[in-house]
Scaffold this motif. Sequence first.
Motif, PDB file in Angstrom:
ATOM      1  N   UNK A 174       0.855  -1.199   0.000  1.00  0.00           N
ATOM      2  CA  UNK A 174       0.000   0.000   0.000  1.00  0.00           C
ATOM      3  C   UNK A 174       0.879   1.233   0.000  1.00  0.00           C
ATOM      4  N   UNK A 213       0.879   7.355  -1.569  1.00  0.00           N
ATOM      5  CA  UNK A 213       1.600   8.606  -1.804  1.00  0.00           C
ATOM      6  C   UNK A 213       2.452   8.512  -3.066  1.00  0.00           C
ATOM      7  N   UNK A 252      -9.595   6.263  -2.137  1.00  0.00           N
ATOM      8  CA  UNK A 252      -8.499   6.884  -1.397  1.00  0.00           C
ATOM      9  C   UNK A 252      -7.565   7.626  -2.345  1.00  0.00           C
ATOM     10  N   UNK A 309      -6.803  11.720  -2.720  1.00  0.00           N
ATOM     11  CA  UNK A 309      -5.430  12.232  -2.574  1.00  0.00           C
ATOM     12  C   UNK A 309      -5.035  13.067  -3.789  1.00  0.00           C
ATOM     13  N   UNK A 325      -6.755  16.400  -3.859  1.00  0.00           N
ATOM     14  CA  UNK A 325      -6.154  17.354  -2.932  1.00  0.00           C
ATOM     15  C   UNK A 325      -4.831  17.866  -3.475  1.00  0.00           C
ATOM     16  N   UNK A 326      -4.069  16.976  -4.117  1.00  0.00           N
ATOM     17  CA  UNK A 326      -2.761  17.366  -4.633  1.00  0.00           C
ATOM     18  C   UNK A 326      -2.898  18.280  -5.843  1.00  0.00           C
ATOM     19  N   UNK A 338       7.646   9.617   1.551  1.00  0.00           N
ATOM     20  CA  UNK A 338       6.475   8.912   2.061  1.00  0.00           C
ATOM     21  C   UNK A 338       6.354   8.979   3.576  1.00  0.00           C
ATOM     22  N   UNK A 339       5.130   9.156   4.027  1.00  0.00           N
ATOM     23  CA  UNK A 339       4.897   9.213   5.470  1.00  0.00           C
ATOM     24  C   UNK A 339       4.144   7.977   5.948  1.00  0.00           C
ATOM     25  N   UNK A 340       3.751   7.123   4.998  1.00  0.00           N
ATOM     26  CA  UNK A 340       3.006   5.917   5.343  1.00  0.00           C
ATOM     27  C   UNK A 340       3.868   4.703   5.039  1.00  0.00           C
ATOM     28  N   UNK A 341       3.874   3.751   5.952  1.00  0.00           N
ATOM     29  CA  UNK A 341       4.661   2.543   5.729  1.00  0.00           C
ATOM     30  C   UNK A 341       3.779   1.340   5.971  1.00  0.00           C
ATOM     31  N   UNK A 342       3.661   0.509   4.964  1.00  0.00           N
ATOM     32  CA  UNK A 342       2.785  -0.659   5.037  1.00  0.00           C
ATOM     33  C   UNK A 342       3.484  -1.769   5.804  1.00  0.00           C
ATOM     34  N   UNK A 343       2.834  -2.285   6.829  1.00  0.00           N
ATOM     35  CA  UNK A 343       3.385  -3.420   7.567  1.00  0.00           C
ATOM     36  C   UNK A 343       2.559  -4.682   7.359  1.00  0.00           C
ATOM     37  N   UNK A 344       1.849  -4.732   6.268  1.00  0.00           N
ATOM     38  CA  UNK A 344       1.146  -5.952   5.890  1.00  0.00           C
ATOM     39  C   UNK A 344      -0.152  -6.159   6.631  1.00  0.00           C
ATOM     40  N   UNK A 347     -13.798  14.593   1.198  1.00  0.00           N
ATOM     41  CA  UNK A 347     -12.547  15.278   0.849  1.00  0.00           C
ATOM     42  C   UNK A 347     -11.918  15.993   2.033  1.00  0.00           C
ATOM     43  N   UNK A 395      -8.564  14.844   3.535  1.00  0.00           N
ATOM     44  CA  UNK A 395      -7.489  14.921   2.541  1.00  0.00           C
ATOM     45  C   UNK A 395      -7.030  16.370   2.341  1.00  0.00           C
ATOM     46  N   UNK A 396      -8.021  17.288   2.241  1.00  0.00           N
ATOM     47  CA  UNK A 396      -7.671  18.691   2.021  1.00  0.00           C
ATOM     48  C   UNK A 396      -6.980  19.277   3.239  1.00  0.00           C
ATOM     49  N   UNK A 447      -3.458  18.048   3.240  1.00  0.00           N
ATOM     50  CA  UNK A 447      -2.681  18.722   2.198  1.00  0.00           C
ATOM     51  C   UNK A 447      -2.305  20.145   2.648  1.00  0.00           C
ATOM     52  N   UNK A 465      -1.890  -3.199   8.912  1.00  0.00           N
ATOM     53  CA  UNK A 465      -1.158  -2.402   9.890  1.00  0.00           C
ATOM     54  C   UNK A 465      -0.269  -1.403   9.148  1.00  0.00           C
ATOM     55  N   UNK A 466      -0.365  -0.157   9.546  1.00  0.00           N
ATOM     56  CA  UNK A 466       0.430   0.888   8.901  1.00  0.00           C
ATOM     57  C   UNK A 466       1.228   1.628   9.964  1.00  0.00           C
ATOM     58  N   UNK A 467       2.416   2.081   9.578  1.00  0.00           N
ATOM     59  CA  UNK A 467       3.142   3.018  10.439  1.00  0.00           C
ATOM     60  C   UNK A 467       3.075   4.371   9.752  1.00  0.00           C
ATOM     61  N   UNK A 468       2.736   5.368  10.512  1.00  0.00           N
ATOM     62  CA  UNK A 468       2.572   6.684   9.908  1.00  0.00           C
ATOM     63  C   UNK A 468       3.310   7.723  10.748  1.00  0.00           C
ATOM     64  N   UNK A 469       3.934   8.663  10.045  1.00  0.00           N
ATOM     65  CA  UNK A 469       4.689   9.715  10.732  1.00  0.00           C
ATOM     66  C   UNK A 469       3.729  10.710  11.365  1.00  0.00           C
TER      67      UNK A 469
END
Lengths: 412, 263
Positions: A159, A162, A191, A195, A198-199, A265-271, B114, B117-118, B121, B157-161
């Motif tokens: 996933x 970004x 999704x 995105x 917005x971009x 990227x600020x998102x990291x997929x861990x499965x 939206x 997302x906005x 951004x 599962x996601x890691x996000x900053x």
Amino acid sequence: MSELFRRDPRAEWIARNRLHPLHQTLDSGPVFGPTGLLRKNPHIIGFIGPNGLKRIDRSGASNDTGQSTRRTAAAREVVLPLHQVAEPAFYIVVVLDLVSGRLNGHDKDTLGLAQQLANRNNGGGAVVAIAFGELKDDSLDKTGVDRLIHLDGQQYASYNPEQRCNDLQGIIAELVPQHILLPDSINGGGDLGRRLAAALELRPACGVWKLNDDTVICRGSAGKSDITRPLSKLLLVMEECCEPISETRHESILMPQQSSQFADGKLFDHGNISVDPNAIPLAEAGFILSGGNGINDWPQFHHTASVLGATEGASRVAVDDGNMPRERQVGATGTWVTAQVYIAVGISGAIQHMQGIAPCDKVVAINTDEGCDMVKRADLSAIGDSTEILTRLVELVEHRKQTINEGATNEQ
Amino acid sequence: MSNDNLSVISLVSIGEHPTSRRPRRAEQDARAIELGLKLVGNNLQTLHAGQVSDDPRQQTALRSYLGMGLAEINLLEMPEQADAILVLAEHLKQQNSDIILTGVRAESGESSGMLPYLLAEQLGMAMVTSVTDILSVDEVNKQAEVLQALPRGQRRKLKVDLPFVASVDMAAALPRQSAFGPAMRGQFEATLGGIFADQESPLWQTTDAKKRPKRLKIVKAKTAADRFKAATAKASGGGGKVVHGVEESAQAILDLLVEEGLV
């Protein structure tokens, strides 16, 4: 059935020999009388059925004597006309969801709408489909893809919205498409589309379900209202917004494209994490093991479900007998399921049950009766005692898990 | 979990009941508050952009968030038809919040989904959609672990900053009930937001949702017999494989499961 046309020399010889006793029964082309009038023999059409009555089949399905002179009896595969766009006047970009690498119904509907947009007002537009990651589908040409951009790589297996959004921005800057369409789905399209909106600072039309000339109708207020608004550049479309392409072939020419450089990227997929299969609602479970009247050993059934990681279902009989709770009942009187794989153990297939499993992709039947309706519906049927087959299946699956685990530990 | 230094803001809107159309607590926003309360307890800030209207039903809807145990809701006052995103973005820029929780989409209006997302951004934050849970927040490394809802009941599962905007899915934990007493005692802290008119949406026509036509099964048969067959034929797989014997059966089923990637 062979598609080869076979000559019948004897029939040809009879057709030439007017004195042959069977000559009259053969249809030998148009016969003109002495005055030049076309003579038709009304007695030679049809055939004599098994009970001695004459039968005339006008559908041409049966291969009777009247039809035997046709050169090819077998149905030929229809080659659809090819729709070509040599020099596109403009582009319509479609970003495909591609669930497990294949086009789903939503993707096809989106492509159908894109073709409609490309061909209105004298047309001349080309539909560019953008596919991320693995692409297993080989029917892209039949779904309305004029041009294809395929971005494949290690990073697209997980996933990474970004990265994809960044790629899309590059492609859109290059092609300057008239419209950008994405399926408004939970499989990533909704999704990614938002995105992108917005971009690009575009106001998208979300939940579009109908196109009327220069306006679109969208579902608003979480499905409670219809909003009619002008056609916007970015459209997130709902399922069944348009008929999919079915009557033309398209070129689907591959446009080479490199994935963009993106390291922010600020998102990291861990499965995916393992979910308790019985906590998943039956209606949205992807893998169901369903038990019916033919099951004698219910503890073994539950054990099999936990080993396979399948959600448990049941037929009405199993529920009525108290072997399974009511909310696990599958069928028209219970839950309508949409599983990818549905294993029916000891279920003969009452019509209510068959209705409930109609949307399932792969149905596996385990049954002692080879003639039951479930076996007719199933893609794979195992005939035999369900207890023995499930026992063996559990052994095989556990053995497979063990070997995979050993392989994993050996690698480390 | 102690996240005392964490600043979490939950954005709430006034929902709309799908049948009666009465104003109510929006279901996803209530789940977002539940998630926020689990994360930081009483330190959760709540923000609503709009007016305290004279309509008692609207007030009740807004107060039902207070009834979940919040001391106050910050109100950004703006006209009803104005663009909430710019008002919120202007306000949130001064807040330096770590996590902003919203619903996936509104229950009334355009409900395009939206807004998160906005906001992400405009504030330069990360954006995660369809969150069901925030597992942990690592304030040293500025990272959080979140669970995302996928189709078919699966979770990713996601890691996000940090900082990030999360839109909370219906699959998140059920919100607690709203209690009447706290709902009445809670306060609204009103500040005047900017006025950013939405130029486009007043031009749209909005009607009640029409039932969408059901797609017909189109049979492209050339002959009447084929059409008849298509209309009357029983649903059947057509050429399903049949195997006999325990060993062969189990192996065939295993092969199918492996092919579908299920074991």
